[in-house]
Design an enzyme around this catalytic site. Structure first.
Site, mmCIF file in Angstrom:
data_model
loop_
_atom_site.group_PDB
_atom_site.id
_atom_site.type_symbol
_atom_site.label_atom_id
_atom_site.label_comp_id
_atom_site.label_asym_id
_atom_site.label_seq_id
_atom_site.Cartn_x
_atom_site.Cartn_y
_atom_site.Cartn_z
ATOM 1 N N ASP A 1 0.365 21.310 8.513
ATOM 2 C CA ASP A 1 -0.474 20.311 9.185
ATOM 3 C C ASP A 1 0.319 19.267 9.953
ATOM 4 O O ASP A 1 -0.250 18.542 10.758
ATOM 5 C CB ASP A 1 -1.356 19.561 8.165
ATOM 6 C CG ASP A 1 -2.271 20.493 7.395
ATOM 7 O OD1 ASP A 1 -2.350 21.671 7.777
ATOM 8 O OD2 ASP A 1 -2.904 20.032 6.430
ATOM 9 N N LEU B 1 0.039 11.004 7.423
ATOM 10 C CA LEU B 1 -0.181 10.405 6.103
ATOM 11 C C LEU B 1 -0.288 8.888 6.171
ATOM 12 O O LEU B 1 0.211 8.184 5.296
ATOM 13 C CB LEU B 1 0.928 10.813 5.119
ATOM 14 C CG LEU B 1 1.094 12.310 4.883
ATOM 15 C CD1 LEU B 1 2.220 12.563 3.890
ATOM 16 C CD2 LEU B 1 -0.197 12.935 4.372
ATOM 17 N N SER C 1 -0.682 22.423 -10.630
ATOM 18 C CA SER C 1 0.505 21.955 -11.360
ATOM 19 C C SER C 1 0.269 20.566 -11.944
ATOM 20 O O SER C 1 0.651 20.286 -13.082
ATOM 21 C CB SER C 1 1.730 21.898 -10.439
ATOM 22 O OG SER C 1 1.968 23.163 -9.870
ATOM 23 N N HIS D 1 -7.347 -17.691 -7.897
ATOM 24 C CA HIS D 1 -7.956 -16.717 -8.804
ATOM 25 C C HIS D 1 -9.475 -16.887 -8.814
ATOM 26 O O HIS D 1 -10.017 -17.843 -8.243
ATOM 27 C CB HIS D 1 -7.380 -16.901 -10.203
ATOM 28 C CG HIS D 1 -5.983 -16.338 -10.319
ATOM 29 N ND1 HIS D 1 -5.251 -16.375 -11.479
ATOM 30 C CD2 HIS D 1 -5.185 -15.725 -9.400
ATOM 31 C CE1 HIS D 1 -4.074 -15.810 -11.284
ATOM 32 N NE2 HIS D 1 -3.999 -15.415 -10.024
ATOM 33 N N PRO E 1 -4.134 23.759 -3.352
ATOM 34 C CA PRO E 1 -4.590 24.209 -4.670
ATOM 35 C C PRO E 1 -3.449 24.431 -5.669
ATOM 36 O O PRO E 1 -3.613 24.176 -6.858
ATOM 37 C CB PRO E 1 -5.317 25.519 -4.377
ATOM 38 C CG PRO E 1 -5.430 25.637 -2.907
ATOM 39 C CD PRO E 1 -4.618 24.585 -2.245
ATOM 40 N N ARG F 1 -6.392 5.412 1.319
ATOM 41 C CA ARG F 1 -4.956 5.410 1.622
ATOM 42 C C ARG F 1 -4.421 3.993 1.829
ATOM 43 O O ARG F 1 -3.304 3.672 1.443
ATOM 44 C CB ARG F 1 -4.693 6.221 2.891
ATOM 45 C CG ARG F 1 -4.778 7.728 2.711
ATOM 46 C CD ARG F 1 -4.514 8.385 4.053
ATOM 47 N NE ARG F 1 -4.403 9.835 3.985
ATOM 48 C CZ ARG F 1 -4.060 10.581 5.030
ATOM 49 N NH1 ARG F 1 -3.819 10.020 6.214
ATOM 50 N NH2 ARG F 1 -3.969 11.891 4.906
ATOM 51 N N GLU G 1 -11.598 -17.694 -11.204
ATOM 52 C CA GLU G 1 -12.215 -18.830 -11.920
ATOM 53 C C GLU G 1 -12.224 -20.105 -11.075
ATOM 54 O O GLU G 1 -13.274 -20.755 -10.960
ATOM 55 C CB GLU G 1 -11.506 -19.082 -13.259
ATOM 56 C CG GLU G 1 -11.487 -17.883 -14.211
ATOM 57 C CD GLU G 1 -10.268 -16.989 -14.045
ATOM 58 O OE1 GLU G 1 -9.867 -16.741 -12.890
ATOM 59 O OE2 GLU G 1 -9.729 -16.537 -15.042
ATOM 60 N N GLU H 1 -2.494 14.306 -2.044
ATOM 61 C CA GLU H 1 -3.397 15.140 -1.255
ATOM 62 C C GLU H 1 -2.850 16.564 -1.331
ATOM 63 O O GLU H 1 -2.140 17.026 -0.441
ATOM 64 C CB GLU H 1 -3.489 14.609 0.185
ATOM 65 C CG GLU H 1 -4.011 13.176 0.228
ATOM 66 C CD GLU H 1 -4.531 12.735 1.591
ATOM 67 O OE1 GLU H 1 -4.611 13.567 2.514
ATOM 68 O OE2 GLU H 1 -4.861 11.537 1.719
HETATM 69 C C1 AOF Z 1 -6.943 -14.792 -13.805
HETATM 70 N N1 AOF Z 1 -7.834 -14.744 -12.788
HETATM 71 O O1 AOF Z 1 -8.524 -13.981 -10.815
HETATM 72 C C2 AOF Z 1 -6.497 -13.117 -11.672
HETATM 73 C C3 AOF Z 1 -5.587 -13.149 -12.765
HETATM 74 O O2 AOF Z 1 0.755 -14.907 -9.021
HETATM 75 P P1 AOF Z 1 -0.653 -15.282 -9.434
HETATM 76 O O3 AOF Z 1 -0.781 -16.772 -9.662
HETATM 77 O O4 AOF Z 1 -1.710 -14.765 -8.503
HETATM 78 O O5 AOF Z 1 -0.920 -14.634 -10.889
HETATM 79 C C4 AOF Z 1 -1.016 -13.247 -11.026
HETATM 80 C C5 AOF Z 1 -1.279 -12.866 -12.467
HETATM 81 O O6 AOF Z 1 -2.439 -13.534 -12.969
HETATM 82 C C6 AOF Z 1 -1.572 -11.369 -12.624
HETATM 83 O O7 AOF Z 1 -0.401 -10.640 -12.887
HETATM 84 C C7 AOF Z 1 -2.538 -11.333 -13.790
HETATM 85 O O8 AOF Z 1 -1.856 -11.385 -15.032
HETATM 86 C C8 AOF Z 1 -3.319 -12.606 -13.611
HETATM 87 N N2 AOF Z 1 -4.486 -12.350 -12.749
HETATM 88 N N3 AOF Z 1 -5.868 -13.966 -13.812
HETATM 89 O O9 AOF Z 1 -7.090 -15.616 -14.699
HETATM 90 C C9 AOF Z 1 -7.675 -13.963 -11.721
HETATM 91 N N4 AOF Z 1 -6.282 -12.329 -10.571
HETATM 92 ZN ZN ZN Z 2 -5.730 -17.178 -13.267
#
Ligand code: AOF
Ligand code: ZN
Length: 384
Positions: A205, A209, A310, A54, A305, A189, A56, A302
């Site tokens: 077309d 996709l 809708s 993550h 109109p 995409r 942090e 995509e």
């Molecule tokens: C954080 N910092 O950078 C992110 C968070 O399966 P994991 O361990 O990657 O955890 C995924 C979950 O952690 C995700 O569903 C969300 O709740 C949280 N994401 N949290 O502190 C991060 N990417």
């Molecule tokens: Zn985390």
């Protein structure tokens, strides 16, 4: 301590950093983090890849001096749950002895949702949360759709000429946008989980996709709205096996349509019957439920109109990308683009080698939090 302007500026820096994870972290949210001591950034990082560390811990590991006593700026509440891929972040911040954590928004994941903040406060850390809620939630709007199990996040995208046309005389096919625009659309995409068109687009077309021009081609599942099941078994959207193909149809009558159904299923297309609305068209809310049922929480439509109209009438649009070219058709019989509803807000506009891409957000959407440009739009600026 109350929030200072500098706190918001550091959170904004973390927000921009987070965007670099777009297309690689899903289905996780994009998250960015900056660590500051005595007015200097001593470390920063982002969640770079699904399954990877993550934001942090990456920021902590990058610190050029001890993070003890520092302030951590993070766009999303640090996680505290353990039944997942990586160790929780909030205890890591406690171990690192940081003094203060400024959190952009709470994590909508019910496993976290306030518990990360509580863990930090219980450890004696000063926490500001939520400190920049609108922009930080808007950044992860598709993740919020997923975490709250709502309908998918829906983006409508189309190209139109300077005089508002989507095709040539009598509806003839027309190449409207330039190659740069095509690449940007393929990047988009490659980041969404599903792509949807109406049967008229398939008939006119014969599109693939897919995301073949994206820097990391990852092909979204394909959804076709086809009430009378007119999709041919040799349509490219069916025969190409780049991704799964789902065809939504209405009540089928007669041997011919049953035969068509068998042919399509023999080619591995998934067919599902949907109810029709008062206008006789397939019910779009039901279609979106079907999309979510196929584990797609971010959908790119995509539309022509009619389908665009809708979607707008049903109130099921979160974001619109209109790519306007400079050329004009000068032809009354050419079909006109749908009108973006007047209450939608422009969240950004960029030039793509002469084409103009305008992003609109729907302020009445359950996934609207601030009129901020999306990561897709911000990243498109830097893509040559
Ligand atoms: C954080 N910092 O950078 C992110 C968070 O399966 P994991 O361990 O990657 O955890 C995924 C979950 O952690 C995700 O569903 C969300 O709740 C949280 N994401 N949290 O502190 C991060 N990417
Ligand atoms: Zn985390």
């Amino acid at each position: 301590m109350a929030l200072a302007d500098s706190d918001i500026a550091y959170l904004r820096r973390a927000l921009r950093l987070a965007m670099n994870g777009r297309g690689r972290v899903e289905p996780n949210p994009m998250v960015g983090c900056a660590i500051v001591n005595n007015g200097r950034v001593i470390g920063e990082g982002l969640h770079e890849e699904f399954g990877g560390p993550h934001a942090e811990p990456i920021a902590l590991a990058s610190c050029t001096q001890s993070p003890a006593g520092a302030t951590v700026y993070v766009t999303l509440e640090p996680c505290c749950h353990t039944n997942k891929k990586t160790p929780p972040c909030a205890p890591r911040l406690v171990e690192a002895k940081v003094a203060r954590v400024v959190v952009g928004c709470l994590d909508p994941n019910p496993m976290v949702n306030g518990r990360g903040v509580k863990l930090l406060r219980d450890a004696g850390i000063e926490v500001e949360a939520p400190a920049l809620e609108g922009p930080c939630k808007q950044l992860i709007a598709p993740f919020i759709a997923r975490a709250t199990n709502g309908r998918p996040y829906v983006t409508l995208k189309w190209a139109q000429t300077a005089d508002g046309k989507v095709a040539g005389r009598g509806g003839q096919r027309l190449k409207i946008s330039n190659n740069r625009s095509t690449r940007i659309v393929h990047e988009l995409r490659s980041r969404v989980e599903g792509i949807m068109v109406g049967i008229n687009t398939v008939m006119m077309d014969d599109p693939l996709l897919d995301a073949r021009y994206a820097s990391r081609p990852r092909h979204p599942a394909r959804f076709v709205l086809d009430r009378d099941l007119r999709t041919l078994a040799d349509a490219r959207v069916v025969t190409s096996n780049a991704a799964s193909t789902h065809i939504f149809h209405g009540v089928l009558e007669g041997a011919a349509s049953r035969k068509r159904r068998d042919e399509l299923e023999a080619r591995s297309a998934t067919l599902a019957m949907l109810p029709t609305g008062e206008d006789g068209m397939l019910d779009l809310s039901a279609a979106l439920l079907g999309v979510a049922g196929a584990f797609c929480h971010e959908l790119l439509v995509e539309p022509g109109p009619t389908l665009a109209g809708s979607f707008f009438r049903a109130g099921l649009v979160d974001r619109v990308w209109v790519i306007a070219s400079r050329q004009k058709v000068h032809e009354a019989s050419a079909p006109s683009a749908a009108a973006v509803p007047p209450d939608f807000v422009v969240s950004g506009r960029i030039d793509l080698d002469g084409d103009e891409l305008t992003e609109y957000l729907n302020p009445a959407s359950p996934y609207f939090f601030a009129a901020e440009p999306s990561a897709d739009l911000v990243l498109a600026k830097g893509l040559g």
